[in-house]
Design an enzyme around this catalytic site. Structure first.
Site, PDB file in Angstrom:
ATOM      1  N   SER A 142      50.468  40.163  41.914  1.00 28.17           N
ATOM      2  CA  SER A 142      51.844  40.572  41.622  1.00 28.17           C
ATOM      3  C   SER A 142      52.535  39.462  40.829  1.00 28.17           C
ATOM      4  O   SER A 142      52.136  38.282  40.928  1.00 28.17           O
ATOM      5  CB  SER A 142      52.596  40.775  42.941  1.00 28.17           C
ATOM      6  OG  SER A 142      53.992  40.829  42.707  1.00 28.17           O
ATOM      7  N   TYR A 155      54.659  37.813  51.635  1.00 26.06           N
ATOM      8  CA  TYR A 155      53.854  38.693  50.773  1.00 26.06           C
ATOM      9  C   TYR A 155      53.500  37.963  49.484  1.00 26.06           C
ATOM     10  O   TYR A 155      52.349  37.985  49.026  1.00 26.06           O
ATOM     11  CB  TYR A 155      54.676  39.958  50.500  1.00 26.06           C
ATOM     12  CG  TYR A 155      54.211  40.799  49.353  1.00 26.06           C
ATOM     13  CD1 TYR A 155      53.170  41.702  49.498  1.00 26.06           C
ATOM     14  CD2 TYR A 155      54.839  40.709  48.102  1.00 26.06           C
ATOM     15  CE1 TYR A 155      52.759  42.490  48.425  1.00 26.06           C
ATOM     16  CE2 TYR A 155      54.435  41.487  47.034  1.00 26.06           C
ATOM     17  CZ  TYR A 155      53.396  42.379  47.202  1.00 26.06           C
ATOM     18  OH  TYR A 155      52.990  43.152  46.139  1.00 26.06           O
ATOM     19  N   LYS A 159      49.909  37.076  47.508  1.00 31.93           N
ATOM     20  CA  LYS A 159      49.619  37.513  46.140  1.00 31.93           C
ATOM     21  C   LYS A 159      49.194  36.320  45.277  1.00 31.93           C
ATOM     22  O   LYS A 159      48.360  36.455  44.392  1.00 31.93           O
ATOM     23  CB  LYS A 159      50.838  38.233  45.548  1.00 31.93           C
ATOM     24  CG  LYS A 159      51.146  39.559  46.254  1.00 31.93           C
ATOM     25  CD  LYS A 159      50.130  40.606  45.894  1.00 31.93           C
ATOM     26  CE  LYS A 159      49.629  41.406  47.049  1.00 31.93           C
ATOM     27  NZ  LYS A 159      48.671  42.456  46.688  1.00 31.93           N
TER      28      LYS A 159
END
Ligand code: NAP
Length: 253
Positions: A142, A155, A159
């Site tokens: 991401s 998160y 990533k």
């Protein structure tokens, strides 16, 4: 022309969103696609749509946080089709939205277990089969891997770590004839990112300050995944392709 004729691909989290678009795009280029996520009926629906369009696919249930579940997917794929050429590690979770200072241990562990350990496990399990076929993996990272984040910090850590994992795989696997690459999407209009693109301030920012001035759609990412997994990218390994409409290079001033 991208062709996956006679190739077998596993796409995790392919019951909806980016994974569904990747599965459908690969199937339309000739791949047999294993469509998997936690909810089997949702996967079966995607398989029915692929078959109705003339493609081949198999639905399996899978939880990327569960080692046995991942092993069962790899085992069933190779038992059923006799080979494995491509693995797209697409599924991810993010049960916490807000400051990292407040994240409960349970949510922190859940994010790391699924997004990082699950990806590591699947690549580890797929390796002997990919070595046999000269295959490759594509991991969904991401743009958050390259930026600080106020609301999805843990998160974002996973990533960023997926990019490091991918580089290690590319180093170890290159001499064995296998490739590994990442895609770093910007803001894509899926369930996963609903809290972001439904936020009027964030959406307005994307539509004015990001060079391409629009949200991404799942197929914007599927075309990149398809390229990276295909023979057209046969000399590309250890790379992250950012597909974000220019979000990362937008002028902050
Ligand atoms: N959307 C964005 O803006 C964006 C931006 C950058 C990166 N990404 C990355 O793109 C990937 C796909 O995201 P998306 O936006 O397409 O999400 P999505 O629309 O919410 O789809 C997520 C998929 O993963 C499955 N899934 C969720 N948890 C799972 C688990 N524990 N085990 C197996 N499958 C699971 C879901 O199905 P079930 O519920 O049936 O399991 C679903 O098929 C993720 O890696 C995400 O980090 C997304």
């Amino acid at each position: 022309m991208i062709s996956f004729e006679n190739k077998v691909a596993i796409v995790t989290g392919s019951s909806r969103g980016i994974g569904e678009a990747i599965a459908k795009r690969m199937a339309s280029a000739g791949a047999i696609v294993v469509v998997c996520s936690r909810k089997l009926p949702d996967c079966e629906k995607v398989v029915a749509e692929i078959e109705a369009a003339g493609g081949k696919a198999l639905a399996l249930s899978c939880n990327i946080a569960d080692k046995d579940s991942l092993q069962a997917v790899v085992h069933s794929t190779v038992q059923t089709f006799g080979r494995l050429d491509v693995v797209v590690c697409n599924a991810a979770v993010n049960p916490h939205y807000g400051s990292m200072s407040d994240i409960p241990d349970e949510a922190y562990n859940k994010i790391l277990d699924a997004n990082l350990r699950g990806t590591h496990w699947l690549c580890q399990m797929a390796k002997p089969h990919l070595q046999e076929s000269g295959g490759n993996v594509v991991l969904l990272s991401s743009v958050t891997a390259f930026r600080g984040s106020q609301n999805i910090g843990t998160y974002a850590i996973t990533k960023a770590a997926e990019i490091a994992l991918m580089r290690n795989l590319a180093l170890e696997w290159g001499p064995l004839g296998m490739r590994a690459n990442c895609i770093a999407p910007g803001l894509i209009q899926t369930e996963f990112a609903r809290a972001l693109w439904e936020n009027p301030r964030m959406r307005a920012k994307v539509e004015t300050e990001v060079p391409m001035q629009r949200l991404g759609q799942p197929d914007d990412i599927a075309s990149v995944a398809s390229f990276l997994a295909s023979d057209l990218a046969r000399f590309v390994t250890g790379q992250t392709i950012v597909a974000d409409g220019g979000m990362l290079i937008a002028d902050p001033l």
